[in-house]
Design an enzyme around this catalytic site. Structure first.
Site, PDB file in Angstrom:
ATOM      1  N   ASN A  10       0.871  -1.175   0.000  1.00 12.59           N
ATOM      2  CA  ASN A  10       0.000   0.000   0.000  1.00 12.59           C
ATOM      3  C   ASN A  10       0.910   1.227   0.000  1.00 12.59           C
ATOM      4  OD1 ASN A  10      -1.904   1.954   0.347  1.00 12.59           O
ATOM      5  ND2 ASN A  10      -2.500   1.346   2.429  1.00 12.59           N
ATOM      6  N   TRP A  11       1.077   1.799  -1.185  1.00  9.57           N
ATOM      7  CA  TRP A  11       1.993   2.950  -1.305  1.00  9.57           C
ATOM      8  C   TRP A  11       1.381   4.226  -0.735  1.00  9.57           C
ATOM      9  CZ3 TRP A  11       4.201   2.407  -7.021  1.00  9.57           C
ATOM     10  CH2 TRP A  11       5.017   1.247  -7.082  1.00  9.57           C
ATOM     11  N   LYS A  12       0.089   4.194  -0.463  1.00  6.72           N
ATOM     12  CA  LYS A  12      -0.628   5.371   0.052  1.00  6.72           C
ATOM     13  C   LYS A  12      -0.350   6.580  -0.837  1.00  6.72           C
ATOM     14  CE  LYS A  12      -0.303   3.371   4.620  1.00  6.72           C
ATOM     15  NZ  LYS A  12      -0.458   3.531   6.042  1.00  6.72           N
ATOM     16  N   HIS A  98      -9.942   0.829   4.107  1.00  7.70           N
ATOM     17  CA  HIS A  98      -8.708   1.029   4.887  1.00  7.70           C
ATOM     18  C   HIS A  98      -9.028   1.938   6.076  1.00  7.70           C
ATOM     19  CE1 HIS A  98      -4.688   2.305   6.024  1.00  7.70           C
ATOM     20  NE2 HIS A  98      -4.239   1.230   5.379  1.00  7.70           N
ATOM     21  N   GLU A 100      -7.548   4.345   7.322  1.00  6.24           N
ATOM     22  CA  GLU A 100      -7.343   5.782   7.072  1.00  6.24           C
ATOM     23  C   GLU A 100      -8.559   6.376   6.358  1.00  6.24           C
ATOM     24  OE1 GLU A 100      -3.494   5.458   5.200  1.00  6.24           O
ATOM     25  OE2 GLU A 100      -2.652   4.821   7.118  1.00  6.24           O
ATOM     26  N   GLU A 170      -6.036  -5.362   9.933  1.00  7.59           N
ATOM     27  CA  GLU A 170      -5.029  -4.355  10.256  1.00  7.59           C
ATOM     28  C   GLU A 170      -5.397  -3.676  11.570  1.00  7.59           C
ATOM     29  OE1 GLU A 170      -2.918  -2.995   6.442  1.00  7.59           O
ATOM     30  OE2 GLU A 170      -4.688  -1.762   6.642  1.00  7.59           O
ATOM     31  N   GLY A 176       1.608   1.905  10.843  1.00  2.75           N
ATOM     32  CA  GLY A 176       2.529   3.044  10.778  1.00  2.75           C
ATOM     33  C   GLY A 176       3.131   3.413  12.118  1.00  2.75           C
ATOM     34  N   SER A 216       2.747  -2.513  10.369  1.00  9.35           N
ATOM     35  CA  SER A 216       4.195  -2.517  10.609  1.00  9.35           C
ATOM     36  C   SER A 216       4.868  -3.843  10.255  1.00  9.35           C
ATOM     37  CB  SER A 216       4.494  -2.098  12.050  1.00  9.35           C
ATOM     38  OG  SER A 216       4.010  -0.782  12.284  1.00  9.35           O
ATOM     39  N   GLY A 237       2.476  -1.144   4.370  1.00  8.57           N
ATOM     40  CA  GLY A 237       2.587   0.273   4.040  1.00  8.57           C
ATOM     41  C   GLY A 237       4.046   0.685   3.916  1.00  8.57           C
ATOM     42  N   GLY A 238       4.590   1.265   4.973  1.00  5.06           N
ATOM     43  CA  GLY A 238       5.933   1.859   4.949  1.00  5.06           C
ATOM     44  C   GLY A 238       7.002   0.991   4.298  1.00  5.06           C
TER      45      GLY A 238
HETATM   46  C1  PEP Z   1      -1.236   0.010   5.934  1.00  5.21           C
HETATM   47  O1  PEP Z   1      -1.418   1.200   5.855  1.00  5.21           O
HETATM   48  O2  PEP Z   1      -2.013  -0.748   5.330  1.00  5.21           O
HETATM   49  C2  PEP Z   1      -0.125  -0.475   6.742  1.00  5.21           C
HETATM   50  C3  PEP Z   1      -0.187  -1.701   7.185  1.00  5.21           C
HETATM   51  O3  PEP Z   1       0.897   0.401   6.994  1.00  5.21           O
HETATM   52  P1  PEP Z   1       2.300   0.057   7.747  1.00  5.21           P
HETATM   53  O4  PEP Z   1       2.827  -1.209   7.141  1.00  5.21           O
HETATM   54  O5  PEP Z   1       3.168   1.246   7.459  1.00  5.21           O
HETATM   55  O6  PEP Z   1       1.988  -0.099   9.191  1.00  5.21           O
END
Ligand code: PEP
Length: 258
Positions: A10-12, A98, A100, A170, A176, A216, A237-238
């Site tokens: 997920n590049w957001k 998601h 967010e 999640e 994050g 994470s 994500g990250g």
């Molecule tokens: C996400 O936003 O779907 C996510 C899991 O982010 P991160 O891996 O950065 O926690």
């Protein structure tokens, strides 16, 4: 019967176009070995969908996803992108719900149901996100919370639509934050989610659903988390923004033949 093991990025709202293209190129060049039941999904910002799709299209195991779609079919909804538009540019997946989007854009279950229905109508595969905030985890009512999200968001679907569905669990407190759920906490919730689906649709359907863990996931914890029997990969994500990290995460997918 085989359940897909999936590493989803997920590049957001990150990366310039050239950074995005370089990242896709680096992933394609890296030493990634995928079995027939393993796949990679890159959820990229809307403006990059076509460019990244063209880059990875030749690779059987790589797919591109949108991060969202509109809850309405078409019309006067300035700034929205419809499921039909995504289908028209050959995108196969779309992230829906998601945390967010639920938190910052007030996407309720009713809205998510509309999005899921439109995604399915236009042949897109939704990646449905669920997960509890920290206060709920601290109260110990995370199972009820997540079961409620699943019931509200998904249980209007019929068994055929539920087959091979993708769910991402999640926990919001792990997104994050660098705080990952332990692999045992992930397994406990994934097993519970599969049971909730089995209670509604039967075991044979529940066993086809890929349940990804998100929160994470990094190169150094992916193998441990993905090794659990009900964890079918991750939504990342990250760490998905760094080719070397994400390729290690992809290579941590387990082989599973059910
Ligand atoms: C996400 O936003 O779907 C996510 C899991 O982010 P991160 O891996 O950065 O926690």
């Amino acid at each position: 019967m085989i359940r897909k093991q999936i590493a989803a990025a997920n590049w957001k709202m990150n990366l310039s176009l050239s950074q995005a293209e370089t990242l896709a190129d680096e992933l394609m060049k890296s030493e990634i070995k995928l079995d027939i039941h393993q796949q990679v999904i890159l959820a990229v910002p809307f403006p990059y969908l076509t460019a990244i799709h063209q880059k990875v299209n030749h690779h059987n195991h790589f797919h591109v996803s949108a991060q969202n779609c509109a809850a309405t079919k078409n019309g006067a909804f300035t700034g929205e992108v419809s499921a039909e538009m995504l289908r028209d540019i050959d995108i196969q997946y779309v992230i829906i719900g998601h945390s967010e989007r639920r938190a910052y854009y007030h996407e309720t279950s009713d809205i998510l149901v509309e999005k899921i229905n439109l995604a399915l109508e236009y042949g897109l595969k939704p990646i449905f996100c669920c997960g509890e905030p920290l206060s709920i985890r601290e109260e110990g009512t995370q199972n009820e919370f997540v079961a409620h999200q699943l019931k509200e968001g998904l249980f209007h679907l019929d068994a055929e639509q539920m087959k091979h569905f993708i769910i991402a669990y999640e926990p919001i407190w792990a997104i994050g934050t660098g705080k990952t759920a332990s692999s045992d906490q992930a397994q406990e919730m994934h097993q519970y989610i599969r049971k909730v689906i089995a209670d509604q649709y039967g075991h044979s359907i529940a066993d086809t659903v890929s349940i990804l863990y998100g929160g994470s996931v990094k190169a150094n914890n992916a193998e441990d988390i993905f090794s659990k029997p009900d964890v079918d990969g991750g939504l990342v994500g990250g760490a998905s923004l760094v080719a070397s990290e994400f390729s290690t995460i992809i290579n941590s997918l387990k082989s599973i033949i059910l």
